[in-house]
Design an enzyme around this catalytic site. Structure first.
Site, PDB file in Angstrom:
ATOM      1  N   ALA A 191      32.533  34.926  37.324  1.00 49.44           N
ATOM      2  CA  ALA A 191      31.433  34.463  36.481  1.00 49.44           C
ATOM      3  C   ALA A 191      30.618  33.327  37.128  1.00 49.44           C
ATOM      4  O   ALA A 191      29.385  33.390  37.132  1.00 49.44           O
ATOM      5  CB  ALA A 191      31.966  34.031  35.112  1.00 49.44           C
TER       6      ALA A 191
ATOM      7  N   GLU B 121      47.185  36.885  33.293  1.00 48.50           N
ATOM      8  CA  GLU B 121      46.894  36.240  32.017  1.00 48.50           C
ATOM      9  C   GLU B 121      47.323  37.124  30.844  1.00 48.50           C
ATOM     10  O   GLU B 121      47.876  36.643  29.854  1.00 48.50           O
ATOM     11  CB  GLU B 121      45.402  35.906  31.929  1.00 48.50           C
ATOM     12  CG  GLU B 121      45.028  34.800  32.919  1.00 48.50           C
ATOM     13  CD  GLU B 121      43.571  34.368  32.835  1.00 48.50           C
ATOM     14  OE1 GLU B 121      43.319  33.161  32.999  1.00 48.50           O
ATOM     15  OE2 GLU B 121      42.694  35.220  32.614  1.00 48.50           O
TER      16      GLU B 121
ATOM     17  N   GLY C 281      20.764  44.489  33.022  1.00 47.53           N
ATOM     18  CA  GLY C 281      22.107  43.930  32.861  1.00 47.53           C
ATOM     19  C   GLY C 281      22.053  42.513  32.343  1.00 47.53           C
ATOM     20  O   GLY C 281      21.498  41.628  32.992  1.00 47.53           O
TER      21      GLY C 281
ATOM     22  N   PHE D  60      26.606  37.527  32.862  1.00 47.17           N
ATOM     23  CA  PHE D  60      26.426  36.159  33.347  1.00 47.17           C
ATOM     24  C   PHE D  60      25.240  36.043  34.300  1.00 47.17           C
ATOM     25  O   PHE D  60      24.451  35.112  34.206  1.00 47.17           O
ATOM     26  CB  PHE D  60      27.690  35.668  34.057  1.00 47.17           C
ATOM     27  CG  PHE D  60      28.787  35.284  33.128  1.00 47.17           C
ATOM     28  CD1 PHE D  60      28.688  34.113  32.389  1.00 47.17           C
ATOM     29  CD2 PHE D  60      29.911  36.070  32.982  1.00 47.17           C
ATOM     30  CE1 PHE D  60      29.702  33.737  31.527  1.00 47.17           C
ATOM     31  CE2 PHE D  60      30.929  35.705  32.110  1.00 47.17           C
ATOM     32  CZ  PHE D  60      30.827  34.539  31.385  1.00 47.17           C
TER      33      PHE D  60
END
Lengths: 445, 445
Positions: free
Chosen positions: B327, B174, B15, B18
């Protein structure tokens, strides 16, 4: 009185590329009622499409919605729809969502790429006319390097790292140059199992020379620049067969089979279908590649109310020059027909016949080499690159894009970093790409 | 001696988001031999994905290939491949193209979105976890406005101009804010047959409040900012059914059917499949959402050589705080496990248990409103927006991207222009979108 004639007159434009969009802008400015129809909701800066395909630019850098460009003209409407038919007697255009009555019709539907009767190659050798093509080519190129990094079989690895570009015109030359630069410069430090410099980039051209529209001296310079980036130029070589695993070519030296997973098509174009429909219904003639023959004022023979402009039009201009299928010619024709119409509607004498102003032709090879056949001089090398960059950036329509691309190119120039190398697409498509690998069990990495 | 132990130790990271990417950077810097495996060849800045979906950013702005980030570490290799299985006894990872022996394994495969057992909704209500999702959502949003401009039937037009966002967490808020701004500000002058301000944007949240992780005062501010952009906030409202033409919701007020062509899913996430495989083979426990329970040093119970970090890990840290799926937490865990490993390999004492440093949470609403629940203060309005912009731009990994996004946002801020509104995708997909229209014949436009 005459201003009201301008405002009542309804102009329908089919196609929102360089030609159609510039006609719409000029007519919008003059206060005309305009409907601009395009299949797509955006105008694409096609000359830079190869930079999206090779990871230097990203889609938003080279495309902008027509309705944003035309926002300030309240009498101009943009419709995302496909034109299917035209009735020149009733002056009606039939499209996907209805019909439109027009007083003047401007057709600017351009060209698409063409496989010389081998449509079965389309699946293996994507062309370079749409954003989707560029993203597909990007997926093929960067996906091939990713697969090569995990591949154990040296033959398969070699095929994955062989890239064949068919067509030695400006698009093919620019694409091959960008690929050579990726492999030999930009990505040199990015892999561990493979050396990207071992990638082979073959540029295959059927005629005796690449860049046939350029001066002989510049063709030689272009070939040298390409070879410096590790590109092998094969002229006098025709593609005979393409499938998922190979390309077969024929030249005076004989038939050659090249194992490859990435074939990119920049070889031929043919006129869009709507030109054929127009000529069937309204008369006129098509040339061998399907372009519509037009009069000196860009109108269709016998139909002063119908104009054909851009790549779709076949015209030898007032100076005896055959107008080429390039963005500047389409822009000039769009502005020209707007002027013809303005003169008609305001009762002025018709302007002089269309005359193409040739600013010259340029091709960029890699990051800082270009060849330019300009009006008053011939340039190559790094000066050529700077002129190319300047010309292209200035021709980008939107201010925001201009700033973005300028920042990106400057950054790229000084750092050799890269813009957008994403391998995207539906998982099924990625699986197809993987399926091109042999079914043999993988060994340990 | 100990430096050689560092160099011989092989770390496999599954993976490259981040968490995984930051672990790879820190281990690369320490001279470790690392193999980073990811399904995709790029790391995605997921917190900005909604800006691609709503046309403000373009794909290349928010993603970068891991191999470019890790280029300078010669002992770090990136492979584009999918992990399928693990053998904790032989210390082998099985992936799509072979097997990898590891000394230490770091698992950071994250989460995917989740339809609460209604996978049939996936087709109609795309989530927001991948670049392809964002492009699909962009096509749905801008495609709906394009279709509304040519639509004659007022009911169909209303459905086309109704947008339902499911989920009132930061992503949903958002996304709804960006949609409200598009319709009520950015696109106001772009259409002729429709008024984009008539678009309805509904934000549907099952619990009593939007932004449950934020302070009550900020929730009120967020709701006010959303309503100023024309967004209708429906809390205490659950989605019961989604199909191509409508959404059915249930609240205390009863059942409501909302005709719409665009449903966007920001409601739930579930852990990725590899966490389940890991626990099956190596032991340990999963929580209700499939996250892997880890020890205080982020290792798997009974397996000090296996770490799980990022969204996939379930951990209550040394201060008693449950580490959130954000993150900054993933970045901190990636750096932390690299440090644990470095200490081990050089014979140093283990570092103190992981402790999450909470820099606060922010959500942006429209172009210049944001709410921020920061460590030492709570901000909202335009100051919130500037802080949000600064935090996000600084967290973008690559220098070139940082400059691009900064230029683009500044430009956007001062001109209200837009970045990338292209309606792209396979023609079949466009046809599907059109097929949602009723079959009645179109009238003249």
């Amino acid at each position: 009185m005459s201003q009201s004639a301008v405002g009542e007159h309804h102009v329908v434009i089919v196609g929102g590329g360089f030609g159609g969009l510039n006609a719409a802008k000029a007519l919008g400015k003059a206060g005309c009622r305009v409907t601009l129809l395009d299949k797509r909701n955006f105008q694409l800066f096609q000359p830079l499409l190869y930079q999206v395909a090779t990871g230097s630019l990203t889609t938003g850098d080279i495309a902008i919605p027509q309705r944003v460009v035309l926002r300030k003209y309240p009498k101009v409407q943009c419709l995302t729809s496909t034109a299917y038919d035209v009735d020149p007697v009733a002056r009606k255009l039939v499209h996907e969502f209805g019909e439109l009555r027009y007083d003047t019709l401007i057709v600017a539907t351009g060209v698409k790429h063409h496989y010389f009767g081998h449509d079965e190659w389309r699946e293996f050798a994507p062309g370079m006319k749409t954003v989707e093509h560029a993203i597909e080519i990007r997926r093929k190129i960067f996906g091939a390097f990713e697969l090569a990094e995990v591949e154990q079989d040296p033959e398969v690895r070699k095929a994955l790292m062989t890239f064949v570009v068919a067509g030695g015109g400006p698009t093919g030359v620019e694409l091959a140059g960008a690929l050579g630069e990726l492999a030999h410069k930009t990505m040199v430090k990015d892999f561990r199992a493979i050396d990207p410099r071992e990638a082979r980039v073959l540029l295959v051209e059927g005629t005796a020379e690449i860049l046939p529209a350029f001066a002989p001296k510049l063709r030689v310079a272009a070939k040298r620049h390409l070879e410096e980036l590790g590109v092998t130029v094969l002229t006098g070589t025709r593609v005979e067969h393409v499938d998922a695993g190979q390309v077969r070519t024929r030249s005076d030296a004989g038939v050659q089979t090249i194992p490859t997973r990435t074939v990119l098509w920049a070889a031929g174009v043919t006129a869009s279908m709507f030109g054929r429909i127009l000529v069937e219904k309204a008369g006129g003639a098509l040339d061998r590649t399907g372009r519509v023959q037009v009069e000196a004022d860009c109108s269709l023979v016998g139909h002063p109310e119908i104009f054909v402009i851009g790549d779709l039009a076949r015209l030898t201009d007032a100076a005896g020059v055959e107008v080429p299928g390039l963005a500047p010619a389409a822009i000039q024709q769009g502005q020209f027909v707007a002027k013809v119409l303005r003169h008609r509607l305001t009762g002025k004498a018709a302007p002089k016949p269309f005359r193409y102003f040739d600013m010259g032709t340029m091709a960029v090879i890699g990051m800082n080499k270009a060849v330019g056949d300009l009006k008053f001089m011939k340039v190559s090398g790094i000066i050529g690159w700077f002129m190319w960059a300047f010309v292209h950036i200035m021709a980008l329509i939107d201010g925001a894009q201009r700033v973005r691309v300028f920042v990106l190119w400057s950054w790229k120039y000084f750092t050799r970093k890269i813009g957008d190398r994403l391998v995207t697409g539906a998982p099924t498509k990625t699986r197809e790409l993987r399926a091109a690998r042999p079914a043999a069990p993988s060994a340990s990495v």
